[in-house]
Design a protein around this motif. Structure first.
Motif, PDB file in Angstrom:
ATOM      1  N   ARG A 373     -36.286  16.060 -43.778  1.00  0.00           N
ATOM      2  CA  ARG A 373     -36.625  14.640 -43.646  1.00  0.00           C
ATOM      3  C   ARG A 373     -37.956  14.346 -44.315  1.00  0.00           C
ATOM      4  NH1 ARG A 373     -39.986  11.892 -40.612  1.00  0.00           N
ATOM      5  NH2 ARG A 373     -40.545  13.725 -39.388  1.00  0.00           N
ATOM      6  N   GLN A 374     -38.911  15.229 -44.181  1.00  0.00           N
ATOM      7  CA  GLN A 374     -40.210  14.995 -44.785  1.00  0.00           C
ATOM      8  C   GLN A 374     -40.157  15.100 -46.305  1.00  0.00           C
ATOM      9  OE1 GLN A 374     -42.992  17.585 -42.629  1.00  0.00           O
ATOM     10  NE2 GLN A 374     -43.867  15.694 -41.826  1.00  0.00           N
ATOM     11  N   LEU A 375     -39.348  16.019 -46.809  1.00  0.00           N
ATOM     12  CA  LEU A 375     -39.241  16.154 -48.261  1.00  0.00           C
ATOM     13  C   LEU A 375     -38.682  14.877 -48.881  1.00  0.00           C
ATOM     14  CD1 LEU A 375     -37.847  19.789 -48.553  1.00  0.00           C
ATOM     15  CD2 LEU A 375     -40.192  19.020 -48.927  1.00  0.00           C
ATOM     16  N   ARG A 376     -37.649  14.351 -48.306  1.00  0.00           N
ATOM     17  CA  ARG A 376     -37.056  13.127 -48.843  1.00  0.00           C
ATOM     18  C   ARG A 376     -37.986  11.930 -48.634  1.00  0.00           C
ATOM     19  NH1 ARG A 376     -31.784  13.844 -50.353  1.00  0.00           N
ATOM     20  NH2 ARG A 376     -30.778  15.752 -49.604  1.00  0.00           N
ATOM     21  N   ALA A 377     -38.681  11.910 -47.493  1.00  0.00           N
ATOM     22  CA  ALA A 377     -39.618  10.817 -47.246  1.00  0.00           C
ATOM     23  C   ALA A 377     -40.759  10.855 -48.250  1.00  0.00           C
ATOM     24  CB  ALA A 377     -40.157  10.897 -45.818  1.00  0.00           C
ATOM     25  N   ALA A 378     -41.226  12.067 -48.590  1.00  0.00           N
ATOM     26  CA  ALA A 378     -42.306  12.182 -49.575  1.00  0.00           C
ATOM     27  C   ALA A 378     -41.841  11.703 -50.942  1.00  0.00           C
ATOM     28  CB  ALA A 378     -42.777  13.634 -49.654  1.00  0.00           C
ATOM     29  N   ALA A 379     -40.628  12.066 -51.343  1.00  0.00           N
ATOM     30  CA  ALA A 379     -40.103  11.595 -52.623  1.00  0.00           C
ATOM     31  C   ALA A 379     -39.967  10.078 -52.632  1.00  0.00           C
ATOM     32  CB  ALA A 379     -38.746  12.247 -52.903  1.00  0.00           C
ATOM     33  N   THR A 380     -39.552   9.505 -51.497  1.00  0.00           N
ATOM     34  CA  THR A 380     -39.445   8.043 -51.398  1.00  0.00           C
ATOM     35  C   THR A 380     -40.812   7.391 -51.532  1.00  0.00           C
ATOM     36  OG1 THR A 380     -37.496   8.221 -49.958  1.00  0.00           O
ATOM     37  CG2 THR A 380     -38.732   6.148 -49.890  1.00  0.00           C
ATOM     38  N   LEU A 381     -41.823   8.004 -50.919  1.00  0.00           N
ATOM     39  CA  LEU A 381     -43.183   7.449 -50.995  1.00  0.00           C
ATOM     40  C   LEU A 381     -43.695   7.463 -52.436  1.00  0.00           C
ATOM     41  CD1 LEU A 381     -46.063   7.996 -48.528  1.00  0.00           C
ATOM     42  CD2 LEU A 381     -46.463   8.498 -50.938  1.00  0.00           C
ATOM     43  N   TRP A 382     -43.529   8.596 -53.131  1.00  0.00           N
ATOM     44  CA  TRP A 382     -44.009   8.674 -54.516  1.00  0.00           C
ATOM     45  C   TRP A 382     -43.245   7.707 -55.415  1.00  0.00           C
ATOM     46  CZ3 TRP A 382     -48.507  10.484 -54.593  1.00  0.00           C
ATOM     47  CH2 TRP A 382     -48.898  11.614 -53.883  1.00  0.00           C
ATOM     48  N   LEU A 403     -57.382  10.034 -49.638  1.00  0.00           N
ATOM     49  CA  LEU A 403     -56.349   9.099 -50.074  1.00  0.00           C
ATOM     50  C   LEU A 403     -54.942   9.592 -49.755  1.00  0.00           C
ATOM     51  CD1 LEU A 403     -57.617   8.003 -53.614  1.00  0.00           C
ATOM     52  CD2 LEU A 403     -57.448   6.564 -51.579  1.00  0.00           C
ATOM     53  N   MET A 404     -54.804  10.869 -49.404  1.00  0.00           N
ATOM     54  CA  MET A 404     -53.484  11.453 -49.236  1.00  0.00           C
ATOM     55  C   MET A 404     -52.764  10.888 -48.020  1.00  0.00           C
ATOM     56  SD  MET A 404     -53.085  13.368 -51.783  1.00  0.00           S
ATOM     57  CE  MET A 404     -51.558  14.142 -51.267  1.00  0.00           C
ATOM     58  N   PRO A 405     -51.456  10.670 -48.136  1.00  0.00           N
ATOM     59  CA  PRO A 405     -50.666  10.214 -46.991  1.00  0.00           C
ATOM     60  C   PRO A 405     -50.669  11.237 -45.867  1.00  0.00           C
ATOM     61  CG  PRO A 405     -49.452   9.959 -49.058  1.00  0.00           C
ATOM     62  CD  PRO A 405     -50.652  10.793 -49.367  1.00  0.00           C
ATOM     63  N   THR A 406     -50.526  10.751 -44.654  1.00  0.00           N
ATOM     64  CA  THR A 406     -50.437  11.607 -43.479  1.00  0.00           C
ATOM     65  C   THR A 406     -48.980  11.719 -43.040  1.00  0.00           C
ATOM     66  OG1 THR A 406     -50.719   9.762 -41.944  1.00  0.00           O
ATOM     67  CG2 THR A 406     -52.724  10.821 -42.789  1.00  0.00           C
ATOM     68  N   SER A 407     -48.751  12.490 -41.985  1.00  0.00           N
ATOM     69  CA  SER A 407     -47.383  12.601 -41.460  1.00  0.00           C
ATOM     70  C   SER A 407     -46.884  11.252 -40.966  1.00  0.00           C
ATOM     71  CB  SER A 407     -47.335  13.630 -40.340  1.00  0.00           C
ATOM     72  OG  SER A 407     -48.192  13.260 -39.271  1.00  0.00           O
ATOM     73  N   ALA A 408     -47.791  10.430 -40.418  1.00  0.00           N
ATOM     74  CA  ALA A 408     -47.396   9.089 -39.981  1.00  0.00           C
ATOM     75  C   ALA A 408     -46.985   8.225 -41.171  1.00  0.00           C
ATOM     76  CB  ALA A 408     -48.539   8.425 -39.218  1.00  0.00           C
ATOM     77  N   ASP A 409     -47.654   8.412 -42.314  1.00  0.00           N
ATOM     78  CA  ASP A 409     -47.292   7.661 -43.513  1.00  0.00           C
ATOM     79  C   ASP A 409     -45.901   8.055 -44.013  1.00  0.00           C
ATOM     80  OD1 ASP A 409     -49.709   6.218 -43.647  1.00  0.00           O
ATOM     81  OD2 ASP A 409     -50.698   7.922 -44.599  1.00  0.00           O
ATOM     82  N   LEU A 410     -45.543   9.328 -43.846  1.00  0.00           N
ATOM     83  CA  LEU A 410     -44.203   9.751 -44.243  1.00  0.00           C
ATOM     84  C   LEU A 410     -43.145   9.148 -43.329  1.00  0.00           C
ATOM     85  CD1 LEU A 410     -44.644  13.517 -45.235  1.00  0.00           C
ATOM     86  CD2 LEU A 410     -44.619  11.494 -46.688  1.00  0.00           C
ATOM     87  N   ASP A 411     -43.533   8.838 -42.108  1.00  0.00           N
ATOM     88  CA  ASP A 411     -42.586   8.156 -41.218  1.00  0.00           C
ATOM     89  C   ASP A 411     -42.354   6.714 -41.649  1.00  0.00           C
ATOM     90  OD1 ASP A 411     -42.288  10.408 -39.652  1.00  0.00           O
ATOM     91  OD2 ASP A 411     -43.919   9.864 -38.292  1.00  0.00           O
ATOM     92  N   ASP A 412     -43.341   6.137 -42.340  1.00  0.00           N
ATOM     93  CA  ASP A 412     -43.212   4.754 -42.813  1.00  0.00           C
ATOM     94  C   ASP A 412     -43.795   4.654 -44.214  1.00  0.00           C
ATOM     95  OD1 ASP A 412     -42.847   2.073 -43.115  1.00  0.00           O
ATOM     96  OD2 ASP A 412     -44.189   1.446 -41.486  1.00  0.00           O
ATOM     97  N   PRO A 413     -43.119   5.240 -45.218  1.00  0.00           N
ATOM     98  CA  PRO A 413     -43.677   5.266 -46.576  1.00  0.00           C
ATOM     99  C   PRO A 413     -43.853   3.886 -47.183  1.00  0.00           C
ATOM    100  CG  PRO A 413     -41.403   6.046 -46.575  1.00  0.00           C
ATOM    101  CD  PRO A 413     -41.812   5.928 -45.151  1.00  0.00           C
ATOM    102  N   VAL A 414     -43.017   2.920 -46.803  1.00  0.00           N
ATOM    103  CA  VAL A 414     -43.135   1.570 -47.364  1.00  0.00           C
ATOM    104  C   VAL A 414     -44.479   0.955 -46.983  1.00  0.00           C
ATOM    105  CG1 VAL A 414     -42.169  -0.756 -47.359  1.00  0.00           C
ATOM    106  CG2 VAL A 414     -40.647   1.241 -47.377  1.00  0.00           C
ATOM    107  N   HIS A 419     -50.194  -0.816 -48.500  1.00  0.00           N
ATOM    108  CA  HIS A 419     -51.630  -0.825 -48.221  1.00  0.00           C
ATOM    109  C   HIS A 419     -52.427   0.101 -49.121  1.00  0.00           C
ATOM    110  CE1 HIS A 419     -49.939  -2.435 -44.450  1.00  0.00           C
ATOM    111  NE2 HIS A 419     -51.074  -3.098 -44.361  1.00  0.00           N
ATOM    112  N   PHE A 420     -51.769   0.810 -50.033  1.00  0.00           N
ATOM    113  CA  PHE A 420     -52.471   1.794 -50.846  1.00  0.00           C
ATOM    114  C   PHE A 420     -53.525   1.159 -51.738  1.00  0.00           C
ATOM    115  CE2 PHE A 420     -52.763   3.788 -55.087  1.00  0.00           C
ATOM    116  CZ  PHE A 420     -53.465   4.918 -54.725  1.00  0.00           C
ATOM    117  N   GLY A 421     -53.237   0.031 -52.358  1.00  0.00           N
ATOM    118  CA  GLY A 421     -54.176  -0.588 -53.292  1.00  0.00           C
ATOM    119  C   GLY A 421     -55.510  -0.893 -52.664  1.00  0.00           C
ATOM    120  N   ARG A 422     -55.502  -1.404 -51.431  1.00  0.00           N
ATOM    121  CA  ARG A 422     -56.745  -1.755 -50.757  1.00  0.00           C
ATOM    122  C   ARG A 422     -57.574  -0.516 -50.443  1.00  0.00           C
ATOM    123  NH1 ARG A 422     -54.834  -5.170 -47.284  1.00  0.00           N
ATOM    124  NH2 ARG A 422     -54.417  -3.703 -45.604  1.00  0.00           N
ATOM    125  N   ALA A 423     -56.933   0.536 -49.952  1.00  0.00           N
ATOM    126  CA  ALA A 423     -57.657   1.754 -49.602  1.00  0.00           C
ATOM    127  C   ALA A 423     -58.243   2.430 -50.834  1.00  0.00           C
ATOM    128  CB  ALA A 423     -56.737   2.722 -48.861  1.00  0.00           C
TER     129      ALA A 423
END
Length: 469
Positions: A373-382, A403-414, A419-423
């Motif tokens: 699940r995390q592998l696919r979520a990471a690919a979706t995020l990228w 700047l790196m995503p956390t495990s919580a970010d992988l739960d909600d990559p969208v 919010h990435f641009g602001r950070a």
């Protein structure tokens, strides 16, 4: 003493104390708390012989080891396992030439889909033995923190009374912990070397820096189970290896962060006392192979602690992000050029998800399993970052660990993509962020600052008519 420390248990509690030991002590008393029924077929008259055999075994095993793991023993066991299979062949000149050409083509196709330049300065073709020789230094860095903690846990967990009675046995127990880990490592590396396809097969930089490597013999066996041309598979694997090398070569903090997270995991290791007792009861000092058999049974698997779980989550997340990024850029580079690229991507995803030999070895040694699940979520995020912000902004995520995503970010990559641009803008221009914070603080002071100064003046006047000392 009625309790039996060090894990020497009587097979029949009712027999405890029925015989007098040769030293004249009745009821099973001994200076070590080991009763005559402590081990089947063993009495106190054999204690000296047992300790001598155990000491000789440990001395021989650690003769060339300067750390918590005997890597000479691990290497020997790994090579024995490789040779017993009889399938490891040195790469031919033709295989090396084909590998070199595959990398040249892969690098050319990767250039337009990532901002990271070529990371490999040399291309190698390895046999399974070459893989063991070349990756062992990195395994040492990964495994030493874990093995050191396991080894010390064997002695730290003993009660004070047992430590006092044990004397020289304590050093033997510490060595046994490291020796057991070395035996386990050698067995895992032997299986690993016979199946791994590249030097970065599990997302870790196991080989030498800036050195790309493929294992032709293993790749040939892997290709036999696929309905794809051999040259197509070779280019696909070369592209994955090249993408990993671009990442590890041009993200300076990444390698150290991976190793540091493993060390964090090691600090939380706790050994189950009951498992230690059972392990000690199964080891025959005159038969070193019994130690390996006991370790394979999983008796010494550490108990999970909250600190370990947090460290493993961070490590799992980082490895998933590495794998997801590589999966995306390789797909973009090869998708329109190799007809079977998508099928090969899915094959490797399933290989990882099903717990292939590489992942199983890593899980055995470090306690980590990558969840699909995390592998696919990471690919979706990228993918989301690429589509929303472009290749340059996507790759800039690797510029700083904050700047790196956390495990919580992988739960909600969208949400991370939104919010990435602001950070990232705040990290790109920290002085601007500081000025905004100062302006906000000044605005707050302006609304209440006047009253605060008046109060101060009144206090001063009350203390002495406004005169200051």
């Amino acid at each position: 003493m009625t309790d039996l420390p060090f894990g020497f248990n009587s097979q029949d509690p009712d027999d405890r104390g029925k015989r007098d030991d040769p030293s004249g002590r009745s009821g099973g008393e001994s200076p070590f708390g080991v009763g005559p029924g402590g081990m089947p077929g063993f009495d106190m008259g054999s204690l000296g012989q047992m300790l001598s055999q155990l000491g000789q075994m440990l001395s021989q095993a650690s003769q060339h080891s300067s750390g918590p793991v005997n890597y000479d023993l691990a290497k020997q066991l790994a090579l024995q396992q490789i040779n017993s299979g009889g399938r490891d062949q040195p790469p031919s000149a033709g295989q090396h030439d084909a590998t070199t050409e595959a990398f040249r083509l892969a690098e050319l196709w990767l250039d337009p889909v990532t901002t990271f330049p070529v990371g490999a300065q040399s291309v190698r073709t390895w046999s399974a033995k070459d893989w063991v020789d070349s990756t062992l230094p990195t395994w040492r860095r990964l495994c030493d923190p874990v093995a050191r903690q396991v080894s010390s846990a064997w002695t730290d967990m003993l009660p004070a009374e047992a430590k006092q009675n044990a004397g020289p046995l304590l050093s033997m127990l510490g060595q046994m912990g490291g020796m057991a880990y070395g035996s386990q490592l050698g067995s895992a590396l032997g299986q690993f070397a016979s199946e791994v396809l590249t030097s970065t097969d599990i997302g870790l930089p196991l080989g030498e820096p800036r050195t790309a490597a493929l294992l032709p013999s293993n790749i040939d066996r892997f290709t036999q189970g696929l309905d794809r041309p051999a040259n197509e598979v070779l280019v696909f694997l070369a592209a994955r290896e090249a993408a990993h090398l671009r990442l590890f070569s041009h993200v300076p903090w990444l390698r150290q962060r991976l190793l540091a997270t493993v060390e964090e995991f090691a600090h939380g290791i706790r050994v189950d006392p009951n498992a230690m007792e059972e392990l000690a009861g199964k080891v025959d000092p005159s038969n070193p192979a019994s130690l390996e058999e006991a370790m394979r049974s999983g008796l010494l698997e550490p108990r999970s602690t909250p600190e370990q779980k947090q460290a493993l989550t961070r490590l799992e997340t980082l490895l998933a992000l590495i794998e997801g990024w590589v999966d995306l850029v390789v797909g973009e580079a090869l998708g329109d050029r190799l007809p079977g690229a998508d099928a090969l991507r899915e094959t490797l995803r399933r290989r990882r998800a099903s717990g292939g030999p590489a992942e199983q070895a890593f899980a055995t040694l470090v306690g980590l399993e990558l969840r699909p699940r995390q592998l696919r979520a990471a690919a979706t995020l990228w993918r989301g970052l690429t589509d929303r912000h472009g290749v340059e902004q996507r790759d800039s995520v690797w510029n700083h660990p904050d700047l790196m995503p956390t495990s919580a970010d992988l739960d909600d990559p969208v949400d991370f993509v939104e919010h990435f641009g602001r950070a990232s803008s705040e990290l790109d221009d920290p002085l601007a962020a500081l000025r905004r914070a100062e302006e906000s603080a000044a605005a707050g002071d302006a609304s209440s600052g006047g009253e605060e100064r008046t109060d101060d003046d009144q206090d001063d006047q009350g203390r002495g008519g406004g005169e200051r000392p």
